[in-house]
Design a protein around this motif. Structure first.
Motif, mmCIF file in Angstrom:
data_model
loop_
_atom_site.group_PDB
_atom_site.id
_atom_site.type_symbol
_atom_site.label_atom_id
_atom_site.label_comp_id
_atom_site.label_asym_id
_atom_site.label_seq_id
_atom_site.Cartn_x
_atom_site.Cartn_y
_atom_site.Cartn_z
ATOM 1 N N GLY A 50 0.846 -1.466 0.054
ATOM 2 C CA GLY A 50 -0.082 -0.058 -0.063
ATOM 3 C C GLY A 50 0.875 1.138 -0.184
ATOM 4 O O GLY A 50 2.161 1.277 0.184
ATOM 5 N N THR A 51 0.273 2.560 -0.151
ATOM 6 C CA THR A 51 0.798 3.685 -0.146
ATOM 7 C C THR A 51 0.064 4.497 0.410
ATOM 8 O O THR A 51 -0.448 5.409 -0.001
ATOM 9 N N PRO A 52 0.090 4.488 1.911
ATOM 10 C CA PRO A 52 0.558 3.541 2.711
ATOM 11 C C PRO A 52 -0.244 2.443 3.049
ATOM 12 O O PRO A 52 0.229 1.520 3.692
ATOM 13 N N LEU A 53 -1.382 2.272 2.725
ATOM 14 C CA LEU A 53 -2.508 1.320 3.298
ATOM 15 C C LEU A 53 -2.915 0.625 1.834
ATOM 16 O O LEU A 53 -3.082 1.342 0.881
ATOM 17 N N VAL A 54 -3.157 -0.586 1.838
ATOM 18 C CA VAL A 54 -3.782 -1.376 0.832
ATOM 19 C C VAL A 54 -5.120 -1.170 0.866
ATOM 20 O O VAL A 54 -5.935 -1.313 1.848
ATOM 21 N N GLU A 55 -5.752 -0.668 -0.418
ATOM 22 C CA GLU A 55 -7.257 -0.433 -0.510
ATOM 23 C C GLU A 55 -8.127 -1.587 -0.409
ATOM 24 O O GLU A 55 -7.746 -2.610 -0.829
ATOM 25 N N GLY A 56 -9.184 -1.504 0.453
ATOM 26 C CA GLY A 56 -9.919 -2.577 0.607
ATOM 27 C C GLY A 56 -9.472 -3.960 1.200
ATOM 28 O O GLY A 56 -10.203 -4.927 1.653
ATOM 29 N N ALA A 57 -8.195 -3.957 2.017
ATOM 30 C CA ALA A 57 -7.664 -5.092 2.551
ATOM 31 C C ALA A 57 -8.196 -4.869 4.234
ATOM 32 O O ALA A 57 -8.078 -3.950 4.743
ATOM 33 N N THR A 58 -8.474 -6.042 4.946
ATOM 34 C CA THR A 58 -8.881 -5.938 6.248
ATOM 35 C C THR A 58 -8.422 -7.072 6.835
ATOM 36 O O THR A 58 -8.394 -8.225 6.229
ATOM 37 N N VAL A 59 -8.329 -7.127 8.084
ATOM 38 C CA VAL A 59 -7.813 -8.215 9.016
ATOM 39 C C VAL A 59 -8.855 -8.604 10.178
ATOM 40 O O VAL A 59 -9.164 -7.469 10.696
ATOM 41 N N SER A 60 -9.302 -9.678 10.304
ATOM 42 C CA SER A 60 -10.276 -10.122 11.171
ATOM 43 C C SER A 60 -9.738 -10.743 12.399
ATOM 44 O O SER A 60 -8.771 -11.834 12.125
ATOM 45 N N ALA A 61 -10.018 -10.439 13.516
ATOM 46 C CA ALA A 61 -9.375 -11.263 14.687
ATOM 47 C C ALA A 61 -10.372 -11.344 15.866
ATOM 48 O O ALA A 61 -11.261 -10.776 16.020
#
Length: 103
Positions: A50-61
């Motif tokens: 990403g620049t700085p974040l990846v568009e549409g990417a999420t992490v579930s925890a």
């Protein structure tokens, strides 16, 4: 598949099923958490940065619990000056388990 996330001012390289102790978050034990500050996602040879974040990417925890790290002891002394200072610190943390990475 792994990802690099940012939480609590720190960056972590994570994969599914991994347990992680991050800076304290204001969530209850057993609740689901979605982290949207994903800096990089890698799936085999395919890498998305990403620049700085990846568009549409999420992490579930899932939140496993809250706790405190071991005590860190700080000792300061100046020789021949009759100065000694003792101090201690325990940092709070939230333990999470990564359940999914979606790019």
């Amino acid at each position: 598949m792994y990802a690099v996330i940012k939480t609590g001012g720190k960056q972590y390289r994570i994969k599914v099923g991994e347990k992680l102790k991050v800076e304290q978050l204001d969530v209850g034990s057993g609740s689901e958490l979605v982290i949207d500050q994903v800096l990089m996602v890698a799936d085999g040879e395919k890498v998305s940065m990403g620049t700085p974040l990846v568009e549409g990417a999420t992490v579930s925890a899932t939140v496993l619990g809250q706790g405190r790290h071991d005590k860190i002891r700080i000792f300061k002394m100046r020789r021949r000056k009759h100065y000694q200072k003792h101090q201690g610190h325990r940092q709070n943390y939230t333990e999470i388990q990564i359940t999914g990475i979606s790019a």
